[in-house]
Motif scaffolding. Structure first.
Motif, PDB file in Angstrom:
ATOM      1  N   ALA A   1       0.837  -1.208   0.000  1.00 33.67           N
ATOM      2  CA  ALA A   1       0.000   0.000   0.000  1.00 33.67           C
ATOM      3  C   ALA A   1       0.869   1.255   0.000  1.00 33.67           C
ATOM      4  O   ALA A   1       1.877   1.328   0.695  1.00 33.67           O
ATOM      5  N   GLN A   2       0.440   2.236  -0.777  1.00 31.67           N
ATOM      6  CA  GLN A   2       1.092   3.538  -0.845  1.00 31.67           C
ATOM      7  C   GLN A   2       0.160   4.547  -0.177  1.00 31.67           C
ATOM      8  O   GLN A   2      -0.959   4.749  -0.633  1.00 31.67           O
ATOM      9  N   VAL A   3       0.626   5.163   0.901  1.00 32.32           N
ATOM     10  CA  VAL A   3      -0.146   6.172   1.622  1.00 32.32           C
ATOM     11  C   VAL A   3       0.553   7.496   1.363  1.00 32.32           C
ATOM     12  O   VAL A   3       1.704   7.681   1.774  1.00 32.32           O
ATOM     13  N   SER A   4      -0.120   8.417   0.645  1.00 29.98           N
ATOM     14  CA  SER A   4       0.595   9.649   0.268  1.00 29.98           C
ATOM     15  C   SER A   4      -0.340  10.843   0.144  1.00 29.98           C
ATOM     16  O   SER A   4      -1.516  10.717  -0.173  1.00 29.98           O
ATOM     17  N   GLY A   5       0.266  12.011   0.411  1.00 33.06           N
ATOM     18  CA  GLY A   5      -0.437  13.269   0.288  1.00 33.06           C
ATOM     19  C   GLY A   5       0.543  14.419   0.355  1.00 33.06           C
ATOM     20  O   GLY A   5       1.702  14.242   0.731  1.00 33.06           O
ATOM     21  N   PRO A   6       0.081  15.638   0.014  1.00 32.64           N
ATOM     22  CA  PRO A   6       0.972  16.798  -0.040  1.00 32.64           C
ATOM     23  C   PRO A   6       1.183  17.481   1.312  1.00 32.64           C
ATOM     24  O   PRO A   6       1.932  18.445   1.415  1.00 32.64           O
ATOM     25  N   SER A   7       0.547  16.997   2.355  1.00 32.68           N
ATOM     26  CA  SER A   7       0.651  17.610   3.676  1.00 32.68           C
ATOM     27  C   SER A   7       1.198  16.585   4.663  1.00 32.68           C
ATOM     28  O   SER A   7       1.834  15.609   4.272  1.00 32.68           O
ATOM     29  N   ASN A   8       0.921  16.762   5.933  1.00 29.94           N
ATOM     30  CA  ASN A   8       1.467  15.900   6.972  1.00 29.94           C
ATOM     31  C   ASN A   8       0.773  14.548   7.047  1.00 29.94           C
ATOM     32  O   ASN A   8      -0.413  14.423   6.745  1.00 29.94           O
ATOM     33  N   PHE A   9       1.540  13.550   7.513  1.00 30.85           N
ATOM     34  CA  PHE A   9       1.035  12.214   7.796  1.00 30.85           C
ATOM     35  C   PHE A   9       1.193  11.970   9.285  1.00 30.85           C
ATOM     36  O   PHE A   9       2.231  12.298   9.866  1.00 30.85           O
ATOM     37  N   SER A  10       0.170  11.393   9.914  1.00 31.40           N
ATOM     38  CA  SER A  10       0.298  11.006  11.320  1.00 31.40           C
ATOM     39  C   SER A  10      -0.311   9.633  11.531  1.00 31.40           C
ATOM     40  O   SER A  10      -1.287   9.257  10.875  1.00 31.40           O
ATOM     41  N   ALA A  11       0.291   8.884  12.448  1.00 38.83           N
ATOM     42  CA  ALA A  11      -0.224   7.575  12.850  1.00 38.83           C
ATOM     43  C   ALA A  11      -0.010   7.451  14.346  1.00 38.83           C
ATOM     44  O   ALA A  11       1.105   7.651  14.836  1.00 38.83           O
ATOM     45  N   SER A  12      -1.093   7.154  15.085  1.00 44.27           N
ATOM     46  CA  SER A  12      -0.950   7.041  16.535  1.00 44.27           C
ATOM     47  C   SER A  12      -1.833   5.927  17.079  1.00 44.27           C
ATOM     48  O   SER A  12      -2.924   5.673  16.589  1.00 44.27           O
ATOM     49  N   THR A  13      -1.294   5.264  18.110  1.00 43.77           N
ATOM     50  CA  THR A  13      -2.006   4.207  18.815  1.00 43.77           C
ATOM     51  C   THR A  13      -2.199   4.652  20.261  1.00 43.77           C
ATOM     52  O   THR A  13      -1.523   5.563  20.729  1.00 43.77           O
ATOM     53  N   THR A  14      -3.111   3.998  20.969  1.00 43.20           N
ATOM     54  CA  THR A  14      -3.357   4.395  22.354  1.00 43.20           C
ATOM     55  C   THR A  14      -3.081   3.300  23.371  1.00 43.20           C
ATOM     56  O   THR A  14      -2.779   3.601  24.521  1.00 43.20           O
ATOM     57  N   ASP A  15      -3.204   2.028  23.013  1.00 38.84           N
ATOM     58  CA  ASP A  15      -2.968   0.955  23.974  1.00 38.84           C
ATOM     59  C   ASP A  15      -1.485   0.776  24.263  1.00 38.84           C
ATOM     60  O   ASP A  15      -0.643   0.930  23.376  1.00 38.84           O
ATOM     61  N   THR A  16      -1.194   0.404  25.500  1.00 42.14           N
ATOM     62  CA  THR A  16       0.163   0.029  25.866  1.00 42.14           C
ATOM     63  C   THR A  16       0.574  -1.161  25.008  1.00 42.14           C
ATOM     64  O   THR A  16      -0.195  -2.099  24.827  1.00 42.14           O
ATOM     65  N   ALA A  17       1.752  -1.100  24.454  1.00 40.49           N
ATOM     66  CA  ALA A  17       2.345  -2.159  23.629  1.00 40.49           C
ATOM     67  C   ALA A  17       1.725  -2.268  22.234  1.00 40.49           C
ATOM     68  O   ALA A  17       2.033  -3.191  21.498  1.00 40.49           O
TER      69      ALA A  17
END
Length: 181
Positions: A73-89
């Motif tokens: 998969a290609q994830v792309s755009g002209p601005s910022n990318f963010s990825a966040s999780t919340t569970d421990t581990a």
């Protein structure tokens, strides 16, 4: 929004796109947006298995128990990318052959497997440990820590900065190098 798992199997072409599922989100059909894209799971894993592209906006991924970018998969755009999780581990996994491209990248989780590429265009890359007190290990893939090997660091591309942020101890367990590209 959904109270169960959400699966997107067909192509989506639209303006702003927001997908949120309580039991997990799987994207297996291409997404092409004209604005920002936000995809997340309140209690499961967000899996991106197809191209997710925006021509004008940012891309945000969230997953309580993890985020996976897989299958080339290609994830792309002209601005910022963010990825966040919340569970421990919880983990952010970017498989070999998959890529993330934006003008900056922010990754937050307690575990990461960066076998694909992350390119920050003209921006920087920030990697942050999610849980206070968790150790970050640079150089060795150490269980129970946010560990980044030299191979994973080589998969990060930024002309400006790589910012590693941790609320706990950081260990450099093997020689590492990082050169802005």
């Amino acid at each position: 929004a959904s109270t169960g798992a959400v699966t997107s199997a067909g192509a989506i072409n639209s303006g702003f796109i927001g997908i949120n599922g309580a039991g997990g989100v799987t994207v297996s059909g291409a997404i092409d947006a004209k604005s920002s894209i936000n995809i997340g799971s309140n209690s499961g894993t967000t899996t991106i298995g197809a191209n997710v592209v925006t021509s004008a906006g940012s891309i945000g991924l969230s997953g309580r128990t993890g985020i996976k970018i897989t299958g080339g998969a290609q994830v792309s755009g002209p601005s910022n990318f963010s990825a966040s999780t919340t569970d421990t581990a919880a983990s952010i996994d970017i498989d070999a052959g998959s890529s993330v491209t934006g003008q900056g990248a922010y990754l937050q989780a307690d575990n990461m497997e960066i076998q694909g590429t992350v390119s920050a265009g003209n921006g920087g890359i920030q990697i942050e440990v999610n849980s206070s007190g968790r150790t970050m290990d640079l150089g060795t893939n150490t269980a129970g820590q946010l560990a980044l090997t030299q191979t994973e660091l080589n998969n990060l591309s930024t002309p400006t900065y790589l910012y590693l942020y941790n609320y706990g101890p950081t260990t450099v367990s093997a020689p590492i190098t990082f050169s802005p590209t």
